[in-house]
Design an enzyme around this catalytic site. Sequence first.
Site, PDB file in Angstrom:
ATOM      1  N   ASP A 163       0.652  -1.427   0.091  1.00  0.00           N
ATOM      2  CA  ASP A 163       0.354   0.648   0.240  1.00  0.00           C
ATOM      3  C   ASP A 163       0.774   1.731   0.319  1.00  0.00           C
ATOM      4  O   ASP A 163       0.405   2.215  -0.699  1.00  0.00           O
ATOM      5  CB  ASP A 163      -0.890   0.044   1.112  1.00  0.00           C
ATOM      6  CG  ASP A 163      -2.055  -1.123   1.255  1.00  0.00           C
ATOM      7  OD1 ASP A 163      -2.401  -1.662   0.416  1.00  0.00           O
ATOM      8  OD2 ASP A 163      -2.399  -1.213   1.600  1.00  0.00           O
ATOM      9  N   HIS A 200     -17.361 -25.055 -25.338  1.00  0.00           N
ATOM     10  CA  HIS A 200     -19.135 -24.794 -25.346  1.00  0.00           C
ATOM     11  C   HIS A 200     -19.182 -26.031 -24.436  1.00  0.00           C
ATOM     12  O   HIS A 200     -19.332 -27.417 -24.559  1.00  0.00           O
ATOM     13  CB  HIS A 200     -19.327 -25.343 -26.745  1.00  0.00           C
ATOM     14  CG  HIS A 200     -21.521 -24.873 -26.870  1.00  0.00           C
ATOM     15  ND1 HIS A 200     -21.833 -24.392 -26.246  1.00  0.00           N
ATOM     16  CD2 HIS A 200     -22.001 -25.715 -26.277  1.00  0.00           C
ATOM     17  CE1 HIS A 200     -23.119 -24.539 -26.270  1.00  0.00           C
ATOM     18  NE2 HIS A 200     -23.092 -25.592 -26.176  1.00  0.00           N
TER      19      HIS A 200
END
Length: 204
Positions: free
Chosen positions: A15, A149
């Site tokens: 951070d 698929h």
Amino acid sequence: MENNNGHKHIYAIGDVTAQAQLYSVAEFQGRLAAEAIADNICYLPDYSNMSTLMFFKPEVAAVGANEKTLQEKNIGYRAVYYSNILVNRAIAMRNTHGFVKILVSNDDEQRILGMRASGPQASAYIVAVAHLINQGNSLSEVLRVFYPHPSITEGIQESMRALASKSIFKPVAFPKHIKVSEWKPGDPKTQTPRDEKIRKSQKK
């Protein structure tokens, strides 16, 4: 990963580097710091197209530019919205909440600029689109890829096909579930719900 000027033996990660406050960023920077200490940096990080996730229900994922950013930068684009209601795997899972939204450049190259997705497995397939953006892939190149698929990723495939007017589902037949639009420099900027609320409050 940041190196403190004047103190080359001190490194900062996470951070405090002012990059995205994400675990994946800090972890990558930690590895990079270790490589720097060993004087063996393989490659520097590219923060421009990081995937972000929000584990709502349905989950939300994003990568690359959004419409507001592109309009502020005066970059023309084409956009497609494709609902999971039309994705076979989502139907089979009985979980059709969500969508895929993809932005491509409004020129001959039609480079992929950004994507927003919501619904099942959004966090899993967003990184694939991040790779396409980083590689500078165009719409025509992506259309050559075979998608398994049935899979949720077929929503990406059909989105791309819709932009190329090659989808088996047509926006005219499913106006609520498939939306194709474009924005060019000089066009009015799109008003978000928040922008509209601010505009109305300023009129009072």
